[in-house]
Design a protein around this motif. Sequence first.
Motif, PDB file in Angstrom:
ATOM      1  N   GLY A 148       0.545  -2.051 -13.113  1.00 58.71           N
ATOM      2  CA  GLY A 148       2.080  -2.625 -12.776  1.00 58.71           C
ATOM      3  C   GLY A 148       2.100  -3.481 -11.614  1.00 58.71           C
ATOM      4  O   GLY A 148       2.615  -4.486 -11.714  1.00 58.71           O
ATOM      5  N   VAL A 149       1.606  -2.853 -10.616  1.00 58.75           N
ATOM      6  CA  VAL A 149       1.536  -3.329  -9.252  1.00 58.75           C
ATOM      7  C   VAL A 149       0.760  -4.924  -9.363  1.00 58.75           C
ATOM      8  O   VAL A 149       1.368  -5.877  -8.925  1.00 58.75           O
ATOM      9  CB  VAL A 149       0.810  -2.810  -8.184  1.00 58.75           C
ATOM     10  CG1 VAL A 149       0.889  -3.681  -7.075  1.00 58.75           C
ATOM     11  CG2 VAL A 149       1.731  -1.600  -8.008  1.00 58.75           C
ATOM     12  N   VAL A 150      -0.154  -4.961 -10.031  1.00 61.87           N
ATOM     13  CA  VAL A 150      -0.940  -6.297 -10.179  1.00 61.87           C
ATOM     14  C   VAL A 150       0.030  -7.277 -11.000  1.00 61.87           C
ATOM     15  O   VAL A 150      -0.165  -8.499 -10.275  1.00 61.87           O
ATOM     16  CB  VAL A 150      -2.328  -5.808 -10.799  1.00 61.87           C
ATOM     17  CG1 VAL A 150      -3.109  -7.508 -10.966  1.00 61.87           C
ATOM     18  CG2 VAL A 150      -3.085  -5.381  -9.744  1.00 61.87           C
ATOM     19  N   ILE A 156       3.198  -7.162 -11.219  1.00 60.92           N
ATOM     20  CA  ILE A 156       4.338  -7.576 -10.542  1.00 60.92           C
ATOM     21  C   ILE A 156       4.082  -8.804  -9.319  1.00 60.92           C
ATOM     22  O   ILE A 156       4.425  -9.558  -9.186  1.00 60.92           O
ATOM     23  CB  ILE A 156       4.752  -6.203  -9.834  1.00 60.92           C
ATOM     24  CG1 ILE A 156       5.689  -5.497 -10.594  1.00 60.92           C
ATOM     25  CG2 ILE A 156       5.821  -6.800  -8.698  1.00 60.92           C
ATOM     26  CD1 ILE A 156       6.842  -6.198 -11.272  1.00 60.92           C
ATOM     27  N   VAL A 157       2.763  -8.338  -8.822  1.00 64.45           N
ATOM     28  CA  VAL A 157       2.338  -9.492  -7.910  1.00 64.45           C
ATOM     29  C   VAL A 157       2.039 -10.813  -8.256  1.00 64.45           C
ATOM     30  O   VAL A 157       2.605 -11.869  -7.806  1.00 64.45           O
ATOM     31  CB  VAL A 157       1.128  -9.000  -6.951  1.00 64.45           C
ATOM     32  CG1 VAL A 157       0.712  -9.986  -6.050  1.00 64.45           C
ATOM     33  CG2 VAL A 157       1.615  -7.529  -6.353  1.00 64.45           C
ATOM     34  N   VAL A 158       1.386 -10.581  -9.260  1.00 62.43           N
ATOM     35  CA  VAL A 158       1.110 -12.187 -10.028  1.00 62.43           C
ATOM     36  C   VAL A 158       2.409 -12.929 -10.481  1.00 62.43           C
ATOM     37  O   VAL A 158       2.798 -13.934 -10.318  1.00 62.43           O
ATOM     38  CB  VAL A 158       0.329 -11.799 -11.425  1.00 62.43           C
ATOM     39  CG1 VAL A 158       0.164 -13.311 -12.194  1.00 62.43           C
ATOM     40  CG2 VAL A 158      -1.348 -11.468 -11.044  1.00 62.43           C
ATOM     41  N   LEU A 159       3.281 -12.027 -10.979  1.00 61.37           N
ATOM     42  CA  LEU A 159       4.652 -12.483 -11.348  1.00 61.37           C
ATOM     43  C   LEU A 159       5.451 -13.079 -10.262  1.00 61.37           C
ATOM     44  O   LEU A 159       6.127 -14.217 -10.277  1.00 61.37           O
ATOM     45  CB  LEU A 159       5.467 -11.290 -12.092  1.00 61.37           C
ATOM     46  CG  LEU A 159       5.215 -11.330 -13.600  1.00 61.37           C
ATOM     47  CD1 LEU A 159       5.966  -9.976 -14.110  1.00 61.37           C
ATOM     48  CD2 LEU A 159       5.608 -12.682 -14.323  1.00 61.37           C
ATOM     49  N   SER A 160       5.432 -12.300  -8.974  1.00 65.87           N
ATOM     50  CA  SER A 160       6.257 -12.597  -8.143  1.00 65.87           C
ATOM     51  C   SER A 160       5.480 -14.002  -7.418  1.00 65.87           C
ATOM     52  O   SER A 160       6.116 -14.662  -6.706  1.00 65.87           O
ATOM     53  CB  SER A 160       6.388 -11.665  -6.766  1.00 65.87           C
ATOM     54  OG  SER A 160       5.890 -10.574  -7.178  1.00 65.87           O
ATOM     55  N   VAL A 179      12.095   0.913  -9.444  1.00 66.24           N
ATOM     56  CA  VAL A 179      12.672   0.304  -8.137  1.00 66.24           C
ATOM     57  C   VAL A 179      11.644  -0.047  -7.072  1.00 66.24           C
ATOM     58  O   VAL A 179      11.888  -1.263  -6.507  1.00 66.24           O
ATOM     59  CB  VAL A 179      13.661   1.518  -7.454  1.00 66.24           C
ATOM     60  CG1 VAL A 179      13.871   1.251  -6.049  1.00 66.24           C
ATOM     61  CG2 VAL A 179      14.619   1.869  -8.283  1.00 66.24           C
ATOM     62  N   VAL A 180      10.614   0.818  -7.044  1.00 66.20           N
ATOM     63  CA  VAL A 180       9.470   0.214  -6.059  1.00 66.20           C
ATOM     64  C   VAL A 180       9.018  -0.962  -6.704  1.00 66.20           C
ATOM     65  O   VAL A 180       8.945  -1.904  -5.727  1.00 66.20           O
ATOM     66  CB  VAL A 180       8.312   1.521  -6.161  1.00 66.20           C
ATOM     67  CG1 VAL A 180       7.098   0.865  -5.470  1.00 66.20           C
ATOM     68  CG2 VAL A 180       8.775   2.632  -5.618  1.00 66.20           C
ATOM     69  N   PHE A 181       8.982  -1.302  -7.928  1.00 64.63           N
ATOM     70  CA  PHE A 181       8.316  -2.428  -8.278  1.00 64.63           C
ATOM     71  C   PHE A 181       9.261  -3.646  -8.026  1.00 64.63           C
ATOM     72  O   PHE A 181       8.677  -4.651  -7.564  1.00 64.63           O
ATOM     73  CB  PHE A 181       8.040  -2.310  -9.978  1.00 64.63           C
ATOM     74  CG  PHE A 181       6.958  -1.811 -10.115  1.00 64.63           C
ATOM     75  CD1 PHE A 181       5.950  -1.344  -9.148  1.00 64.63           C
ATOM     76  CD2 PHE A 181       6.505  -1.496 -11.561  1.00 64.63           C
ATOM     77  CE1 PHE A 181       4.727  -0.943  -9.714  1.00 64.63           C
ATOM     78  CE2 PHE A 181       5.410  -0.831 -12.207  1.00 64.63           C
ATOM     79  CZ  PHE A 181       4.393  -0.492 -10.775  1.00 64.63           C
ATOM     80  N   VAL A 182      10.530  -3.423  -8.136  1.00 61.91           N
ATOM     81  CA  VAL A 182      11.383  -4.323  -8.067  1.00 61.91           C
ATOM     82  C   VAL A 182      11.335  -4.786  -6.479  1.00 61.91           C
ATOM     83  O   VAL A 182      11.297  -6.156  -5.992  1.00 61.91           O
ATOM     84  CB  VAL A 182      12.885  -3.987  -8.391  1.00 61.91           C
ATOM     85  CG1 VAL A 182      13.832  -5.142  -8.050  1.00 61.91           C
ATOM     86  CG2 VAL A 182      13.116  -4.159  -9.882  1.00 61.91           C
ATOM     87  N   THR A 215       0.894  -1.125   0.085  1.00 64.86           N
ATOM     88  CA  THR A 215      -0.051   0.069   0.123  1.00 64.86           C
ATOM     89  C   THR A 215       0.958   1.104   0.214  1.00 64.86           C
ATOM     90  O   THR A 215       0.582   2.236  -0.939  1.00 64.86           O
ATOM     91  CB  THR A 215      -0.977  -0.161   1.129  1.00 64.86           C
ATOM     92  OG1 THR A 215      -1.782  -1.175   1.151  1.00 64.86           O
ATOM     93  CG2 THR A 215      -1.692   1.196   1.348  1.00 64.86           C
ATOM     94  N   LEU A 216       1.819   1.274   0.858  1.00 67.88           N
ATOM     95  CA  LEU A 216       2.595   2.485   1.031  1.00 67.88           C
ATOM     96  C   LEU A 216       3.471   2.850  -0.247  1.00 67.88           C
ATOM     97  O   LEU A 216       3.669   3.956  -0.450  1.00 67.88           O
ATOM     98  CB  LEU A 216       3.325   2.633   2.546  1.00 67.88           C
ATOM     99  CG  LEU A 216       2.716   2.824   3.625  1.00 67.88           C
ATOM    100  CD1 LEU A 216       3.588   2.660   5.012  1.00 67.88           C
ATOM    101  CD2 LEU A 216       1.508   3.955   3.529  1.00 67.88           C
ATOM    102  N   SER A 217       4.107   1.580  -0.702  1.00 66.08           N
ATOM    103  CA  SER A 217       5.115   1.762  -1.815  1.00 66.08           C
ATOM    104  C   SER A 217       4.194   2.269  -3.090  1.00 66.08           C
ATOM    105  O   SER A 217       4.439   3.231  -3.731  1.00 66.08           O
ATOM    106  CB  SER A 217       5.715   0.857  -2.004  1.00 66.08           C
ATOM    107  OG  SER A 217       5.143  -0.435  -2.097  1.00 66.08           O
ATOM    108  N   PHE A 218       2.844   1.828  -3.295  1.00 69.88           N
ATOM    109  CA  PHE A 218       2.057   2.011  -4.338  1.00 69.88           C
ATOM    110  C   PHE A 218       1.921   3.572  -4.015  1.00 69.88           C
ATOM    111  O   PHE A 218       1.838   4.274  -5.009  1.00 69.88           O
ATOM    112  CB  PHE A 218       0.948   0.918  -4.347  1.00 69.88           C
ATOM    113  CG  PHE A 218       0.067   1.394  -5.551  1.00 69.88           C
ATOM    114  CD1 PHE A 218       0.656   1.357  -7.011  1.00 69.88           C
ATOM    115  CD2 PHE A 218      -1.266   1.419  -5.323  1.00 69.88           C
ATOM    116  CE1 PHE A 218      -0.308   1.568  -7.856  1.00 69.88           C
ATOM    117  CE2 PHE A 218      -1.807   1.773  -6.438  1.00 69.88           C
ATOM    118  CZ  PHE A 218      -1.597   2.020  -7.588  1.00 69.88           C
ATOM    119  N   ALA A 219       1.452   3.869  -2.934  1.00 70.01           N
ATOM    120  CA  ALA A 219       0.753   5.389  -2.707  1.00 70.01           C
ATOM    121  C   ALA A 219       2.138   6.308  -3.108  1.00 70.01           C
ATOM    122  O   ALA A 219       1.930   7.566  -3.685  1.00 70.01           O
ATOM    123  CB  ALA A 219       0.383   5.492  -1.416  1.00 70.01           C
TER     124      ALA A 219
END
Lengths: 234, 413
Positions: B384-386, B388-392, B275-278, B26-30
């Motif tokens: 992008g977040v979604v 990344i999460v699916v990938l991880s 960077v946030v995504f990684v 939440t925080l990094s996305f915000a």
Amino acid sequence: MTSDEAIVRTEKLSRIYRQGTVEVHALRAVDFACRRGEFVALAGPSGSGKSTLLNQLGTLDPPTSGRVTIAGREVTRLGRAAAARFRLAHIGFVFQAFNLLPVLTAYENAEYTLLLQGVSAAKRRAIVLPLLERVGLGAMQHRRPHELSGGQQQRVAVVRAIAPKPAFVLADEPTANLDSQSSASLLDLLEDLNRSDGLTLVLASHDAQVIARARRVVRLRDGSIVGDEEQSPT
Amino acid sequence: MNDLRLGWRNLWRNPTRTIISATAITLSFAALLTTFGVSDASYDQMLDAAVKTAGGSVLVHARGWHRSRAGDLLLEEPARIAAIAHELPFVRHTIPRIIVQGLLSSPSGAASVRLLGVDAKAETPLLDLAPFVAEGSFLAARDADPLVVGHKLAAKLGLELGDRAVITCADPKGELARALFHVSGILRPNSGLDEGVAFTSLPAAAQVVNAGRRRTEIGLVLTDDARRDEVARALRAELQHSRSPVEVLTWDQALPELLGAIRADKSFAWLFGLVVFVIMAFGIANTFLMSVLERVRELGLLSALGVTPARTARLVFAETAVLTLFSVALGYLIALSLHFYLSRWGIDLAGLSGMEVEMAGVMVQDLRLRSVIDPVRWVAGGAGVVAIVVLSACYPALRAARLDPVQAMRTYE
Ligand SMILES: Nc1ncnc2c1ncn2[C@@H]1O[C@H](COP(=O)(O)OP(=O)(O)OP(=O)(O)O)[C@@H](O)[C@H]1O
Ligand SMILES: [Mg+2]
């Protein structure tokens, strides 16, 4: 299919575990058959291959050689997904411990196999509730596993195993973690299901109290069948 | 649907871990969205500042002036050019200027300056410096030889209101010309004024270089700076056959390094996003791998009961999906609140730092941190977040799907 035709059969079934250069012959060319309506106990000392044989009958583990036929269908070479679907459709399981999903209530655990089969909620309820009542857990259907005794947990597992009306139920030491009283009442339940409902049951145990309840005892030693006798239950 | 419910319950088995993961996402996305908002706003601010620094969206000079800055390269017909420019679409104002490059000296020193002869009223639509006057006025009084300087230049040359200063420059004949001025205004530090710039009135500057009615530059203020290229093209065509040749430049042609710097600043936000995504990806992969590994036995049981490997993987994905949807929604909410705060009130950077703020080489007058929403960036960020999460979650899901039921149930026996 006639009633004396085998519901599950193995032919020259072998299972060798390899650990480095050491080979463990857990099963050696086992020929075993179980007919509809039987209550078979697999007996034998620890390490004799009881669990290995149950896993083979349950398509949980591929054999090293030989074949397993269930309800007339050879299951030896099923892939993992196909084997899972086959188990869901035809086989009920009761394990020794940690049978239930901790996040689900007793009722939800009991209906889980029906849910996986895609049975509607109303039908699941119609099937599962009477069974829970029958095993004496009607009032505890909303409890989570950690709020149930070991014996109560095993009853829920039994309901889950029989709810989809499987061809047979496999139970590996279902009473090993129970005190003798809970153990006896679970055996009463299994016996009753076998007698009144014609449930086909194969269980593994080295507990004399358990073995005494079965109508047929198959003895294993070092991966081979060394005895197979009918007995009149006490 | 039942997988999602199961996923939800599984998440709450370890509330601490779930809350920490959700908070991190939440925080990094915000933070990411806020960075987007602020960087887009400062991009607009910097573009605006760049136009002010350049003197207009489009600039007209006598041909060759931009390279040589020669004082004698003057527009012969400034009034006609202004009239033609006014006929073009998107042109709001024209600002005539005389620009003299010279040496400003006082009793205590000398500094190279660009002296801008301007009409204060004509400049106002582009840049109104009157509010930034600390002492005196911005060319308001009808002085014959006014001079407005920034506080830095004033300090450097020891100039105070009413002091005399002399500008020395080359006149059109290449000879040195001198002119006397009296300081009539000193600007505040936050005016955004470059140290090397001073202002005087148009007539006074005209006198220094004997310009008469001629002018060095006409700056165009447009209704929309984004139209600068087409306005410049149209004006070039109109002025093609002028008696004396002219050059028409957009501000980014006149100050090419400025646009590059501003663009680089914008790409920085994307880099931050990466960077946030990684970091997010590794955090999530780790969390879910842990949660799979501590449930090996249970996942083995599911497999034994007849859950296919694909469905086991789906269960793991369902857990990540629940966690992510929740976190992303909350992240949007927080970022939106921040955005509304920033776009309504902003944060006064000048007040915070007490200093002039320079962004990408442009002096910025509006020193408030603001925010604008670029919908594409905001939607892309969420997607992008979604993704990344699916990938991880793929690796943990694969581990779960590959569990052998017999082996899995033997664990911890
Ligand atoms: N995954 C495995 N890897 C290696 N050896 C194994 C594995 N599973 C079982 N074995 C070996 O196979 C033999 C039979 O084991 P099995 O678990 O079938 O015995 P069991 O009769 O069920 O014993 P117990 O009464 O202790 O449960 C044993 O020697 C055991 O060590
Ligand atoms: Mg065993």
